[in-house]
Design a protein around this motif. Structure first.
Motif, PDB file in Angstrom:
ATOM      1  N   ASN A  18       0.821  -1.220   0.000  1.00 57.58           N
ATOM      2  CA  ASN A  18       0.000   0.000   0.000  1.00 57.58           C
ATOM      3  C   ASN A  18       0.849   1.262   0.000  1.00 57.58           C
ATOM      4  OD1 ASN A  18       1.062  -0.162   2.537  1.00 57.58           O
ATOM      5  ND2 ASN A  18      -0.773   0.531   3.590  1.00 57.58           N
ATOM      6  N   CYS A  19       2.137   1.134  -0.357  1.00 54.55           N
ATOM      7  CA  CYS A  19       3.025   2.281  -0.230  1.00 54.55           C
ATOM      8  C   CYS A  19       3.327   2.921  -1.585  1.00 54.55           C
ATOM      9  CB  CYS A  19       4.321   1.875   0.466  1.00 54.55           C
ATOM     10  SG  CYS A  19       5.281   3.333   0.933  1.00 54.55           S
ATOM     11  N   ASN A  20       3.210   4.222  -1.600  1.00 55.35           N
ATOM     12  CA  ASN A  20       3.464   4.986  -2.820  1.00 55.35           C
ATOM     13  C   ASN A  20       4.613   5.965  -2.583  1.00 55.35           C
ATOM     14  OD1 ASN A  20       2.722   5.357  -5.484  1.00 55.35           O
ATOM     15  ND2 ASN A  20       1.261   7.001  -5.023  1.00 55.35           N
ATOM     16  N   CYS A  21       5.512   5.627  -1.646  1.00 52.99           N
ATOM     17  CA  CYS A  21       6.670   6.492  -1.394  1.00 52.99           C
ATOM     18  C   CYS A  21       7.566   6.465  -2.637  1.00 52.99           C
ATOM     19  CB  CYS A  21       7.430   6.043  -0.141  1.00 52.99           C
ATOM     20  SG  CYS A  21       8.459   4.570  -0.355  1.00 52.99           S
ATOM     21  N   ASP A  22       8.541   7.362  -2.713  1.00 59.04           N
ATOM     22  CA  ASP A  22       9.376   7.467  -3.908  1.00 59.04           C
ATOM     23  C   ASP A  22      10.052   6.129  -4.238  1.00 59.04           C
ATOM     24  OD1 ASP A  22       8.618  10.077  -4.042  1.00 59.04           O
ATOM     25  OD2 ASP A  22      10.500  10.889  -3.219  1.00 59.04           O
ATOM     26  N   ASN A  23      10.494   5.416  -3.201  1.00 56.82           N
ATOM     27  CA  ASN A  23      11.155   4.127  -3.426  1.00 56.82           C
ATOM     28  C   ASN A  23      10.201   3.086  -3.996  1.00 56.82           C
ATOM     29  OD1 ASN A  23      13.596   5.011  -2.455  1.00 56.82           O
ATOM     30  ND2 ASN A  23      13.630   3.697  -0.648  1.00 56.82           N
ATOM     31  N   CYS A  24       9.060   2.910  -3.329  1.00 61.09           N
ATOM     32  CA  CYS A  24       8.117   1.871  -3.766  1.00 61.09           C
ATOM     33  C   CYS A  24       7.573   2.183  -5.160  1.00 61.09           C
ATOM     34  CB  CYS A  24       6.987   1.712  -2.754  1.00 61.09           C
ATOM     35  SG  CYS A  24       7.551   1.008  -1.188  1.00 61.09           S
ATOM     36  N   LYS A  25       7.245   3.466  -5.390  1.00 64.87           N
ATOM     37  CA  LYS A  25       6.734   3.888  -6.695  1.00 64.87           C
ATOM     38  C   LYS A  25       7.798   3.684  -7.771  1.00 64.87           C
ATOM     39  CE  LYS A  25       5.800   8.262  -7.095  1.00 64.87           C
ATOM     40  NZ  LYS A  25       5.079   9.460  -6.639  1.00 64.87           N
TER      41      LYS A  25
HETATM   42 ZN    ZN Z   1       7.454   2.643   0.411  1.00 67.04          ZN
END
Ligand code: ZN
Ligand code: MLT
Ligand code: MG
Length: 306
Positions: A18-25
């Motif tokens: 559920n993560c849309n942080c710069d890394n995950c995205k």
């Molecule tokens: Zn993330």
């Protein structure tokens, strides 16, 4: 001694669902130079056939499929997992026990504090009683500074459990009342060669009693969760500081890098890396800093021979 990194990420894995942080995205859309990682677990063996599993992650099914030596070899039902050792009762380290239900009974080694959490707040011991003998508890002593024990299923490795000051998970009945044994680090020593590795995926502070162990080990596999103390806030995904989660950040005057710099002998490898950490990006400046200090970043599928 062979050590296999099955999962090198912290809770949630990388990318986190559920993560849309710069890394995950960036990992999802292919714009970052980074590898996906599953949740925290390693395995150790001397003969390559009988393995001690350290932590049972929610991703265990994929981890077993990705590592042939842990797969069935004899008869219709079989596993290379001879015993399971738990470092704490966190979700990312224990949920995999539920996925192993078809193979019960399992020999599980953990402290009395972890057994208590897993019989109350997150009662996997009780639940699995309904599966063919369930989980057989073997107590890891945690009253002394260094608690030596062996696992009869995998002879030739001496283990030393070292209590670490940290807090129990949110569902623990003693969440706000820390006890020795809530969280441990583990030294594994090959009796024949004397070579050793210290594993501590959750290390909130480096207490004095860790010095002799960390100085003398041939390899350190230690907490790489966060680059900075306020990383979750900085990434816009949470409000907890490293100190609340029991994870010492790498950067800063009193951070992990500064401490590792004081140790000459061991190979230094970070593990249990949170999806917000810039060291996941292989060409990031932070990753460059680690390289300058001779520090490696564990990845899924990494093998360490000692
Ligand atoms: Zn993330
Ligand atoms: C932690 O060690 O802090 C975790 O990975 C938390 C979790 O599993 O949610
Ligand atoms: Mg964790």
């Amino acid at each position: 001694m062979k050590i296999q990194i099955l999962g090198s990420a912290a809770g949630g894995g990388f990318p986190q669902w559920n993560c849309n942080c710069d890394n995950c995205k960036g990992l999802r859309n292919g714009t970052l130079n980074a590898k996906a990682r599953t949740q925290s677990s390693i395995a150790a063996s001397l003969n390559g056939r009988d393995w001690i599993l350290f932590n049972a992650s929610p991703d265990i099914r994929a981890q077993l499929e990705s590592f042939e030596p842990l797969q069935p070899k004899q008869g219709k039902r079989d596993t290379g997992i001879a015993a399971v050792v738990l470092m704490d009762s966190q979700i990312d380290h224990t949920t995999g026990l539920l996925m192993l239900r078809e193979g019960c009974p399992h020999q599980v080694y953990c402290t009395d504090m972890v057994k208590q959490d897993l019989s109350t707040g997150f009662p996997v011991f009780n639940m699995l009683e309904h599966w063919n003998g369930g989980l057989v508890w073997n107590q890891i002593p945690s009253t002394d500074t260094y608690n030596e024990f062996t696992i009869p299923e995998v002879p030739g490795i001496t283990l030393t459990a070292v209590p670490l000051r940290s807090s129990a998970p949110p569902y623990s009945p003693h969440r706000n009342d820390p006890h020795p044994g809530d969280n441990i680090g583990m030294l594994l020593k090959d009796d024949a060669t004397g070579r050793s590795i210290f594993y501590a995926p959750g290390l909130g502070q480096i207490e004095e009693h860790l010095r002799p162990i960390m100085e003398d080990a041939d390899c350190l596999l230690v907490d790489g969760t966060l680059w900075r103390e306020d990383e979750m806030i900085h990434a816009g995904v949470g409000d907890k500081l490293g100190v609340h989660m029991g994870h010492l950040p790498q950067s800063g005057e009193n951070g992990m890098i500064a401490y590792l710099d004081t140790l000459d002998k061991p190979r230094k490898v970070l593990i249990h890396i949170n999806n917000t950490n810039p060291i996941l990006i292989e060409d990031s400046p932070e990753r460059g800093v680690l390289a300058e200090h001779g520090i490696e970043v564990a990845f899924d599928g990494m093998s360490i021979e000692l």
